[in-house]
Design a protein around this motif. Sequence first.
Motif: not given
Length: 133
Positions: A67-79
């Motif tokens: 879940a932590g990796v998914m949240i970080k990946t989503r944040h990076d993708r939005d950025f």
Amino acid sequence: IKSTEERLARLTRSAEMAADAQQELLKVEALLERAPEEHKTKSTKALLGFVATSDANVLHTMFGGWAGVMIKTRHDRDFRKKFEADLIAKETLLIEMRKKALENVRKALHNQMIEGNADLSSYVFRAWQSQIG
């Protein structure tokens, strides 16, 4: 990235601990086969309870890390999407500015051509007038 690496390290350690616990369980079960039946049953239940708890902890840790990796990946993708959109807007503006500059150069060359034609016509007319008299 550092927190993700720490989570992955914890997950790896937990997986290793679970594998070690499984091996220990197999060793203990082999020893218990030689023990009396009643003692064997109690010990097996206790060890299975320990292993089940350990497996649940490993599973919980793994899903927490995922879940932590998914949240970080989503944040990076939005950025990244934000900055890509900004880059596209700036490239579009640059292209428009270059089009306007090119159009201005064309207009200036056209005006120079018109002035050159007028000067040439004037020169020819004066030369013809001086010949005629």
